[in-house]
Motif scaffolding. Structure first.
Motif: not given
Lengths: 205, 205
Positions: A154-164, B26-29, B105-111, B125-129
DNA sequence: CTGCCGATGTATCGTCTCGATACATCGATC
DNA sequence: GATCGATGTATCGAGACGATACATCGGCAG
């Protein structure tokens, strides 16, 4: 940032705070609207600085105990830009330093008022922005390739999407810059310095 | 948001504030890092709430006039999550309401902490988002088609790019949801409720 | 060996922004 | 004629941010 946006909108016509907020939200691209908790203090600062005037100058003090339920007497307030405000706006609109493109929000507002901005300033802002976002992209890329192994899905996906997204922004900016150069002599419709000689501004193809 | 992120990181291992900030960034992208002006007050709140403990409990008072240049005696502080903190984290990680996906922001952290999150909560969460971002997209689309004529080139470009970004996010979310459903029974590695019966959670293919 | 620099590390301050909320008026719809 | 949603002004508390101060430590340049 709000200062710039408010002056820019009032530069076009006087407005209520409410209307200001709607236009602001529209200019800012639908998302990222501004709250009253930001707007009214900002207007107060602009008023204190002498950049805007209001009608309805303060009929709130002279009624100490009129009638308990109708104390308000809250009138609509129309904000109008002053000569000093216009001057301030032109000063701000001429800036092209890092402060104009390092911050997302301010860059967006600057772009929204590009029609009031000189062609050479537009170009410098766009190129500055591109450099900034490119640096972000490289940082992201480095971080991603450094930590790819240790990250979960999931973190990977997040970063990949951010990078894109950042990558897309770089390409978008490149296209805007290209268009700016191709379209040739851009012009501001400002009304200020109307007899601008056509020399010196565009660096050429 | 910070509360969740800090508890999540400390859940893995005790840390200094400094380290916490790096991991957080790092986690936040990469972009959107957190400042000390947010971090330390947040840690203070968590400490006051009893969710974290610190070593070095306060050796600052008992030295009134030792030596003028070395008054500091500032020790490193390691923050450790408490049992209450873990409980709080599990409580937070179980939430799946609008508060978890309406805020970027919170969604990112949750992910980023999805590996600690149950499969059904992940899906909600994903469907709500997705719903939230889809609403944004429709609003943007409507606004754009309503005002297309009156907008200048730059504002138009800004909104077009914004709309495309939102559109990409919707598709990205749809893909994540799809993968969530296809991969079938997700599992949390949480350690809590280890004897979860395999029924009831996945809606099936 | 020494002095300086950059990374690590804790902490606060003033300023700003936000979300929530209160209050008020107006036009339309029922 | 009453209620409801849009218009409208304004403040409050929570909290985030950028800047800044202070402090320690390892390395390496002179």
């Amino acid at each position: 940032m709000l200062e710039f946006a408010i002056l820019g909108l009032l530069h076009q016509s006087p407005m209520h705070g409410y209307e200001l907020r709607k236009q602001l939200a529209q200019v800012l691209g639908g998302l990222r609207s501004i709250s009253y908790g930001s707007l009214y203090p900002a207007l107060k600062r602009l008023h204190a600085a002498g950049y805007v005037t209001t009608d309805e100058p303060d009929p709130r003090a002279p009624l100490p105990a009129d009638a308990p339920p109708l104390t308000g007497r809250r009138g609509k307030v129309v904000y109008t830009i002053t000569a000093e405000g216009k001057e301030r706006f032109h000063e701000l609109v001429g800036q092209a330093g890092p402060e104009t493109y390092d911050d997302d929000g301010l860059f967006g507002v600057r772009l929204a008022f590009f029609r009031h901005t000189a062609a050479d300033v537009r170009l410098r802002i766009l190129e500055g922005r591109r450099r900034t976002v490119e640096r972000q992209r490289e940082g992201l890329r480095a971080s991603l390739s450094r930590t790819r192994e240790r990250l979960d899905r999931y973190t990977l996906e997040l970063q990949r999407h951010g990078l894109e997204s950042v990558d897309r922004e770089v390409r978008w900016l490149a296209e805007l810059i290209d268009r700016e150069l191709t379209d040739g002599q851009g012009r501001r419709d400002d009304g200020a310095t109307p007899g601008d000689p056509p020399a010196q501004a565009p660096p050429g193809p």
